[in-house]
Design a protein around this motif. Structure first.
Motif, short mmCIF file in Angstrom:
data_model
loop_
_atom_site.label_atom_id
_atom_site.label_comp_id
_atom_site.label_asym_id
_atom_site.label_seq_id
_atom_site.Cartn_x
_atom_site.Cartn_y
_atom_site.Cartn_z
N SER A 79 0.80 -1.25 0.14
CA SER A 79 -0.09 0.01 -0.17
C SER A 79 0.83 1.35 0.19
CB SER A 79 -0.69 0.23 1.18
OG SER A 79 -1.87 -0.87 1.23
N PRO A 80 0.21 2.52 -0.33
CA PRO A 80 1.06 3.59 -0.60
C PRO A 80 1.28 3.97 1.31
CG PRO A 80 -1.01 3.75 -1.96
CD PRO A 80 -0.92 2.31 -1.20
N ASP A 81 2.17 4.98 1.21
CA ASP A 81 2.57 5.26 2.60
C ASP A 81 1.26 6.03 3.16
OD1 ASP A 81 5.12 4.70 2.07
OD2 ASP A 81 5.85 6.70 1.67
N SER A 82 1.21 6.13 4.41
CA SER A 82 0.10 6.95 5.14
C SER A 82 0.35 8.52 4.58
CB SER A 82 0.45 7.10 6.61
OG SER A 82 0.68 5.92 7.34
N PHE A 83 -1.03 9.01 4.53
CA PHE A 83 -1.10 10.29 4.01
C PHE A 83 -0.70 11.46 5.11
CE2 PHE A 83 -5.56 8.97 5.38
CZ PHE A 83 -5.81 9.88 6.26
N PRO A 84 -0.22 12.53 4.62
CA PRO A 84 0.23 13.36 5.40
C PRO A 84 -0.45 13.86 6.60
CG PRO A 84 0.65 14.11 3.16
CD PRO A 84 0.01 12.98 2.93
N GLY A 85 -0.18 13.85 7.74
CA GLY A 85 -1.03 14.32 8.93
C GLY A 85 -1.87 13.03 9.37
N GLN A 86 -1.74 11.86 9.00
CA GLN A 86 -2.59 10.66 9.40
C GLN A 86 -2.12 10.46 10.75
OE1 GLN A 86 -2.18 7.00 7.04
NE2 GLN A 86 -4.42 6.39 7.82
N ARG A 87 -3.23 10.26 11.58
CA ARG A 87 -2.73 9.89 12.91
C ARG A 87 -2.67 8.01 13.13
NH1 ARG A 87 -7.60 13.82 14.39
NH2 ARG A 87 -8.51 12.30 13.18
N MET A 92 -4.01 2.48 11.85
CA MET A 92 -4.51 1.27 12.38
C MET A 92 -5.90 0.87 12.30
SD MET A 92 -2.59 1.46 16.24
CE MET A 92 -3.51 0.05 16.75
N ALA A 93 -6.73 1.90 12.11
CA ALA A 93 -8.11 1.50 11.67
C ALA A 93 -8.11 1.20 10.36
CB ALA A 93 -9.14 2.65 12.21
N GLU A 94 -7.48 1.94 9.40
CA GLU A 94 -7.37 1.46 7.97
C GLU A 94 -6.67 0.04 7.98
OE1 GLU A 94 -4.74 2.79 4.32
OE2 GLU A 94 -4.96 4.21 6.14
N ARG A 95 -5.88 -0.53 8.56
CA ARG A 95 -5.21 -1.61 8.29
C ARG A 95 -5.92 -2.58 8.70
NH1 ARG A 95 -2.76 1.32 5.40
NH2 ARG A 95 -0.40 1.45 5.10
N GLN A 167 -12.20 12.27 2.63
CA GLN A 167 -12.06 13.13 1.48
C GLN A 167 -12.90 14.53 1.51
OE1 GLN A 167 -10.60 12.24 -1.55
NE2 GLN A 167 -11.18 14.14 -2.88
N LEU A 168 -14.02 14.18 1.92
CA LEU A 168 -14.89 15.68 1.80
C LEU A 168 -14.84 16.53 3.30
CD1 LEU A 168 -18.19 14.03 0.61
CD2 LEU A 168 -16.29 15.29 -0.71
N ILE A 169 -14.57 15.96 4.48
CA ILE A 169 -14.71 16.68 5.66
C ILE A 169 -13.25 17.32 6.04
CG2 ILE A 169 -15.09 16.83 7.98
CD1 ILE A 169 -17.74 16.55 6.07
N ALA A 170 -12.27 16.07 5.89
CA ALA A 170 -10.85 16.24 6.22
C ALA A 170 -9.98 16.71 5.23
CB ALA A 170 -10.17 15.07 6.90
N LYS A 171 -10.65 17.04 3.90
CA LYS A 171 -10.04 17.41 2.73
C LYS A 171 -8.58 16.58 2.66
CE LYS A 171 -12.94 20.48 2.10
NZ LYS A 171 -14.18 20.41 1.41
N GLN A 172 -8.66 15.46 2.72
CA GLN A 172 -7.13 14.64 2.63
C GLN A 172 -7.10 14.15 1.30
OE1 GLN A 172 -7.92 12.57 6.24
NE2 GLN A 172 -6.24 13.62 7.26
N ARG A 173 -8.03 14.16 0.17
CA ARG A 173 -8.04 13.60 -0.81
C ARG A 173 -7.46 12.27 -0.93
NH1 ARG A 173 -4.95 18.21 -4.58
NH2 ARG A 173 -6.84 19.80 -4.64
N VAL A 174 -8.06 11.27 0.11
CA VAL A 174 -7.65 9.94 0.14
C VAL A 174 -8.43 9.36 -1.30
CG1 VAL A 174 -7.45 9.78 2.60
CG2 VAL A 174 -9.89 9.34 1.28
#
Length: 185
Positions: A79-87, A92-95, A167-174
């Protein structure tokens, strides 16, 4: 220079094969859940049998695709790296959800195949003649199958909801990571 058609994942985005696995799997899961629910609520035996044939064929395709997807990832397309600022808890929840999605797919398909075989439904579904379908809800293994399908549905909704929130609230473009839009530069 022409772009590569088959591209492996980069630190910012999934590759073309991983993206194809993702979206085809999503479509197959949606088809499985829809045909399963519809077949359980239809009284007409011929329509029910047709829906279940689709359900089983799509299930086998989903199983093969999921095995190929796991092999693709393990054999060198992480998988790609964590996105910038990902806690850390987001990561852990994603994985965890990803692993649980794979496990629920395998549990639903395995228990579905077991239910068909134990209930003796392979001939009414795929043989010749007009044998009546068994009552799947009383067949051993069906409760596991329906529970696994319910878990798969909840995980899928949670997965999609989390992606939309990021995508929509945190504006992280996931979503750009999985082929929708362009990632931040």
């Amino acid at each position: 220079m022409a772009p590569q058609l088959i591209r492996k994942s980069s630190p910012k985005r999934f590759g073309t094969v991983a993206i194809a696995f993702h979206w085809v799997s999503a479509g197959l899961i949606l088809t499985m859940l829809t045909t399963g629910v519809m077949s359980a609520s239809i009284a007409d035996e011929s329509v029910k049998a047709s829906l279940l044939r689709i359900h089983v064929i799509v299930g086998v395709a989903l199983f093969a695709l999921t095995v190929a997807r796991v092999v693709w990832r393990v054999r060198g397309d992480p998988s790609p790296d964590s996105f910038p600022g990902q806690r850390r808890w987001d990561w852990m929840a994603e994985r965890t959800v990803r692993v649980l999605l794979y496990l629920s797919v395998f549990a639903a398909i395995g228990s579905g195949i077991a239910t068909i075989l134990i209930a003796g439904a392979e001939l009414p579904l795929f043989g010749s003649g007009t044998l009546a379908l068994p009552d799947f809800e009383t067949a051993p293994g069906f409760s596991i199958h329906s529970t696994a399908a319910g878990i798969l549905l909840l995980l899928s909704i949670g997965h999609g909801g989390a992606a939309l929130w990021h995508q929509l609230i945190a504006k992280q473009r996931v979503l750009a990571r999985i082929g929708i839009g362009r990632p931040r530069r």
